[in-house]
Design a protein around this motif. Structure first.
Motif, short mmCIF file in Angstrom:
data_model
loop_
_atom_site.label_atom_id
_atom_site.label_comp_id
_atom_site.label_asym_id
_atom_site.label_seq_id
_atom_site.Cartn_x
_atom_site.Cartn_y
_atom_site.Cartn_z
N TYR B 111 37.06 38.24 42.02
CA TYR B 111 38.35 37.43 42.97
C TYR B 111 39.42 37.25 41.92
CZ TYR B 111 41.06 33.39 44.42
OH TYR B 111 42.14 32.59 44.95
N ALA B 112 40.44 38.05 42.41
CA ALA B 112 41.90 37.72 41.81
C ALA B 112 42.74 36.64 42.07
CB ALA B 112 42.45 39.16 41.54
N ARG B 113 42.84 35.77 41.35
CA ARG B 113 43.68 34.51 41.94
C ARG B 113 45.12 35.04 41.49
NH1 ARG B 113 46.57 31.69 43.78
NH2 ARG B 113 46.89 29.30 43.56
N ASN B 114 45.35 35.59 40.47
CA ASN B 114 46.51 36.26 40.29
C ASN B 114 46.46 36.91 39.15
OD1 ASN B 114 46.78 34.42 37.87
ND2 ASN B 114 47.51 32.65 39.42
N ALA B 115 47.39 37.69 38.50
CA ALA B 115 47.15 38.62 37.18
C ALA B 115 46.32 37.78 36.00
CB ALA B 115 48.56 39.08 36.66
#
Lengths: 140, 418
Positions: B111-115
């Protein structure tokens, strides 16, 4: 005086100028008008994955054997295509990412960018561009 | 295969949770069909290796033995990577020599919340130095053998973990990448420790330079994943340890200068361990130890083989460093990359017999130290094909004498898919 002119000519010859054998294109709906060389490199290496507006960046590459690919790689990434190939293999084998799709001609690149809202590619500088894509200025 | 499947079951629920999140998650589902494409790729590899004149101590006399050449049957690695949305992706890495030896080396969801914030759950190669995440992909690096810290019979640390939080921060001239990992500990024998691993690296000059540090703490006393007689461990704890609390710290650097690539890593693993007397007696009676190893394990090497004669305290450091250099040269017939490597490794606690958990390189030396010099060449007639040939010489001390022996390896690999 002659020595100064020679020195100036040498400096010009060695400086990493930005050749104009390709133009960078994005989808016509993209609000981006210009882009720095560093940012361009990050977009094509998928180090920056989203546009400022929030949509995903979808780079598309020329075929690996294309002269334009070599020119782009040297000028934008400052590395030869062979080094970039290893970069993408490392990305793929570590599960980090996969390389951008490759297209065999400028026409296919244009068609791809026209279809993908977040698309970005590069084509020969003398290629006529349809209204569905637009040129982006690259700042050194 | 059954062992692999059983181990997989432990983290499948976590991957399943991610699958559920992917099915439910509406946010970020804005990728085109092209971007959601399932990518299938991998490689085949096969290897031949042979050792000549390897010194062995027999009845107090050093004799040399040449082992028959070993041919590794085609080994494959099949990887599947799919981005379901901007925020969710899955990666699976299956490898083996045939269908009976299939192993799911990696299987994780992310899961990529942000970079700056990504969570990876499943069976994950931990981010640790330059090689761990790439170690399966021998076609990618210029040598044939992995660095000694991740050589199969003397791992400094377990290669996989179960939870990794990582992220990147873009700076003006480079990228900072961090990761923090944890899992259920080294062994399958149960422990209540809370191990933590970390990796911090800075990539700059358009990715041509990488510098970083990695570390790990077992979080207290832990046990190994193998019992005595079950082979070399998959982690950093030797099988004859009743308990072992250990910490690892190290640094790494990679620099690319035009066609030249240099790599350097240094690692130190500090072990505060207690030997299991019963396990030690089994090793002493069956594993064929050197006199110096007997002196480490027993209070009186010439005394009776009793539990009371076992030296239980075992505090020791495992240290290793290497330097690798490769020069890539394009020709009309493909890419040619001559390379040179120097590895140094020291583990004063190990033994030679791999069946009993040893390491036939460091364990062959009086003091557990050896150096290995390698020269070789990688030839890539096409971008997807790699043919490598290299020769190594091992240097160490045996029975007080400086000895060495050569080894030759040939590796062919082919990358498929995109």
């Amino acid at each position: 005086m002659v020595a100064r002119v020679a020195l100036f000519s040498l400096i010009l010859a060695l400086s990493p100028g930005f050749a104009d054998d390709f133009v960078v294109i994005v989808n016509a709906s993209n609000s981006v008008e210009s882009i720095s060389l560093k940012e361009l490199s990050k977009l094509f290496l998928k180090k920056k994955k989203a546009w400022e507006g929030g949509g995903p960046v979808v780079p598309v590459e020329q075929a690996e054997s294309a002269p334009l690919r070599a020119s782009f790689s040297e000028q934008v990434h400052r590395r030869p295509v062979s080094v970039l190939r290893k970069y993408w293999l490392k990305q793929a084998f570590s599960g980090t990412s996969v390389k951008p799709p490759e297209k065999a001609s400028d026409a296919e690149i244009i068609a791809f960018v026209a279809k993908e809202g977040g698309g970005i590619g590069y084509v020969s500088a003398d290629t006529a561009l349809p209204a569905s894509v637009k040129k982006v200025a690259v700042q050194d | 295969m059954f062992v692999s499947v059983r181990r997989m079951l432990g983290f499948l629920p976590l991957v399943g949770l991610f699958g559920f999140a992917m099915a439910q998650g509406g946010e970020g589902l804005d990728l085109s069909e092209l971007q959601k494409k399932l990518h299938i790729y991998g490689y085949f590899s096969t290897r031949y290796e042979k050792v000549w004149n390897e010194p062995d101590l027999q009845d107090g006399v050093i004799r040399e033995e040449s082992s028959p050449g070993e041919f590794t049957f085609p080994y494959f690695s099949l990887m599947l990577q799919q981005q379901f949305s901007q925020k969710f992706k899955l990666f699976i890495n299956i490898n083996g020599e045939d269908f009976d030896s299939l192993d799911i080396a990696n299987g994780w969801g992310e899961y990529a919340r942000n970079a700056a914030f990504n969570i990876r759950v499943g069976k994950i190669y931990r981010s640790f130095g330059l090689y761990n995440e790439l170690l399966d992909a021998v076609p990618v690096y210029f040598g044939i053998e992995p660095p000694e810290l991740f050589d199969g019979d003397h791992l400094l640390i377990s290669r996989t973990t179960n939870l990794m939080v990582w992220g990147t921060f873009e700076r003006e001239n480079g990228t900072i990448r961090y990761s923090i990992t944890t899992d259920d500990g080294e062994g399958d024998r149960g422990s209540d420790t809370f191990p933590i691993g970390f990796d911090l690296r800075y990539t700059f000059n358009l990715d041509s330079q990488v510098v970083g540090i990695s570390g790990y703490t077992s979080g207290g006393d832990t046990a190994g994943d193998r019992g005595v007689g079950e082979g070399s461990p998959d982690g950093g704890v030797l099988p004859w340890m009743a308990e072992d609390a250990f910490d690892i710290i190290g640094g790494f650097w990679e620099g690319t200068f035009k066609n030249l690539t240099l790599q350097f890593e240094y690692w130190n693993a500090r072990h505060d361990a207690v030997r299991d007397p019963n396990a030690v007696l089994t090793v002493v009676q069956n594993a064929g130890l050197l006199p110096t190893q007997l002196a480490r394990f027993l209070l009186d090497p010439n005394g009776p083989l009793t539990l009371d004669n076992v030296r239980t305290n075992a505090d020791f450091d495992v240290e290793t460093w290497y330097l690798r250099a490769g020069y890539s040269h394009m020709t009309q017939r493909g890419e040619v990359t001559p390379y040179f490597q120097w590895d140094w490794y020291a583990n004063p606690e190990t033994i030679k017999n791999k069946t009993y958990g040893g390491d036939n390189e460091a364990g062959a030396a009086d003091d557990g130290e050896f150096s290995k010099a390698t020269i070789g060449v990688a030839y890539r007639p096409t971008p997807n094909t790699a043919i490598k040939v290299d020769v190594s010489s091992h240097f160490y001390t045996l029975n007080g004498e400086d000895v060495d022996y050569p080894e030759v390896r040939v590796d062919c690999s082919f990358i498929f898919g995109k």
